[in-house]
Design a protein around this motif. Structure first.
Motif, short mmCIF file in Angstrom:
data_model
loop_
_atom_site.label_atom_id
_atom_site.label_comp_id
_atom_site.label_asym_id
_atom_site.label_seq_id
_atom_site.Cartn_x
_atom_site.Cartn_y
_atom_site.Cartn_z
N ARG A 23 -4.87 9.91 11.26
CA ARG A 23 -4.66 9.19 12.56
C ARG A 23 -6.23 8.98 12.92
O ARG A 23 -7.16 9.69 12.49
N ASN A 60 -8.33 3.59 18.24
CA ASN A 60 -8.90 2.41 18.41
C ASN A 60 -9.95 2.19 19.45
O ASN A 60 -9.73 2.51 20.44
N ASP A 109 -2.22 3.08 13.99
CA ASP A 109 -3.52 3.80 13.85
C ASP A 109 -3.93 4.56 12.65
O ASP A 109 -4.68 5.47 12.52
N TYR A 120 -10.75 0.50 6.46
CA TYR A 120 -9.57 0.11 5.58
C TYR A 120 -8.51 0.22 6.50
O TYR A 120 -8.24 1.30 7.42
N LYS A 121 -7.66 -0.78 6.65
CA LYS A 121 -6.32 -0.82 7.20
C LYS A 121 -5.11 -0.85 6.45
O LYS A 121 -5.08 -1.88 5.41
N PRO A 122 -4.09 0.08 6.18
CA PRO A 122 -2.91 0.14 5.35
C PRO A 122 -2.37 -1.17 5.50
O PRO A 122 -1.88 -1.58 6.53
N ASN A 123 -1.63 -1.80 4.38
CA ASN A 123 -0.82 -2.83 4.44
C ASN A 123 0.73 -2.69 4.22
O ASN A 123 0.98 -2.89 3.34
N ASP A 132 0.81 -1.15 0.05
CA ASP A 132 -0.14 0.03 0.00
C ASP A 132 0.94 1.20 0.01
O ASP A 132 1.80 1.29 0.89
N SER A 192 1.74 0.39 10.48
CA SER A 192 0.75 1.37 10.32
C SER A 192 -0.15 1.63 11.48
O SER A 192 -0.67 2.79 11.29
N THR A 241 -5.10 5.89 9.13
CA THR A 241 -6.54 5.74 8.52
C THR A 241 -6.39 6.84 7.05
O THR A 241 -5.52 7.59 6.97
N GLN A 242 -7.37 6.59 6.29
CA GLN A 242 -7.60 7.47 5.22
C GLN A 242 -9.17 7.86 5.34
O GLN A 242 -10.03 7.10 5.23
#
Length: 310
Positions: free
Chosen positions: A186, A189, A288, A279-282, A6, A286, A290-291
């Motif tokens: 960011r 959680n 916390d 969505y969680k970047p790979n 990603d 990564s 976010t996008q």
């Protein structure tokens, strides 16, 4: 080891020595699209003005997919973007739009296509909606063609009320899959728990007002535009080198699942939620990250699903 990555559609850091070059590029682009103000009295029917919904019987869609860039721009290839481009192009075709796909488009390529659309005035009169999707690198206020950066406002202004009167009171949707800065979004959680079934949502209220017009009305140049961004201002936009971007993937899926009662605002809101919260970047560490996509509406009517053109 997973080779899929990603990455972000970021722009290079511009040093002071490049400032003059970029200013010349922007001036060239501006001069190429400048036109004399059309502030004279045009005509428009009151029934068209008073419609609560846009009437979409035909549409034009252009997907610009930039992967490789001039060496001097110092931009990496956008691997995986072909997945996004083909997905959007297919979806627009399925919705009945007259669609076109431009791969690795220079500024001249983009301008040639846009001028071709604007010059066909008879077709524009029958067109109910314009969609332009730009899949490329970008920064806060610009996007990159393969040979130069272009201000987002400059691109959108090509179709405003002054420069393209045939599209007045018709929706003009611009979709940007590009970074808008170098920051990483960011979040926090939180543990998901079952809601209280007796707890009701608060109802939002709004007030309506009437604006009385005289014999002449003025349509703002910014009216009837919808700008859809893959990320919030100042932040990066992710793209998987094999699967494409999470934003375009979710947008394409939502368009495919669009129901009769859906309007485009609902579609975009669902995309915001699915990308922003799902969505969680790979990539390593990564955490916390976010996008958060967003959209800015200058629409003046309700925008229902695009099925009248079929």
């Amino acid at each position: 080891m997973d080779s899929r990555k990603d990455v972000t559609d970021a722009s290079p850091i511009i040093g002071d020595g490049d400032h003059q070059t970029l200013e010349k590029q922007k001036l060239s682009m501006t001069n190429g699209t400048h036109s004399v103000s059309n502030s004279g009295p045009g005509t428009i029917s009151k029934s068209h003005l008073d419609q609560e919904r846009y009437s979409i019987s035909a549409g034009i869609a252009v997907v610009i997919n930039n992967i490789e860039f001039k060496t001097e721009l110092n931009l990496p290839d956008r691997k995986g973007s072909d997945v996004d481009a083909s997905s959007l192009f297919q979806r627009f075709q399925e919705l009945g739009f007259d669609s076109d796909l431009l791969n690795d488009a220079s500024n001249d390529d983009m301008m040639e296509k846009f001028n071709e659309i604007k010059d066909d005035k008879e077709n524009l009169k029958k067109t109910g909606c314009l969609i332009v999707a730009l899949l490329t690198h970008g920064n806060e206020d610009s996007v990159y063609m393969t040979d130069m950066s272009v201000k987002i406002k400059t691109v959108m202004d090509l179709f405003n009320a002054t420069n393209c009167p045939e599209l007045n009171l018709k929706p003009k949707i611009f979709i940007f899959q590009a970074c808008r800065g170098g920051g990483l979004g960011r979040g926090v959680n939180m543990k998901l728990i079952r809601d209280d079934p007796n707890k009701a949502d608060a109802a939002g209220e709004y007030s309506e007002y009437d604006e009385k017009f005289g014999e002449t009305i003025r349509i703002p140049n910014e009216a009837d535009f919808l700008a859809v961004y893959s990320t919030s201002s100042g932040y990066g936009s992710f793209r998987n080198t094999e699967k494409g971007s999470p934003f375009v993937r979710q947008l394409s899926e939502e368009l495919l699942k669009m129901k009769k009662e859906d309007d485009f605002y609902r579609i975009l809101t669902r995309v915001n939620k699915r990308v922003g919260m799902g969505y969680k970047p790979n990539f390593p560490n990564s955490g916390d990250v976010t996008q958060m996509p967003c959209f800015i509406s200058h629409l003046t009517k309700e925008l229902d699903q695009f099925d009248e053109g079929k």
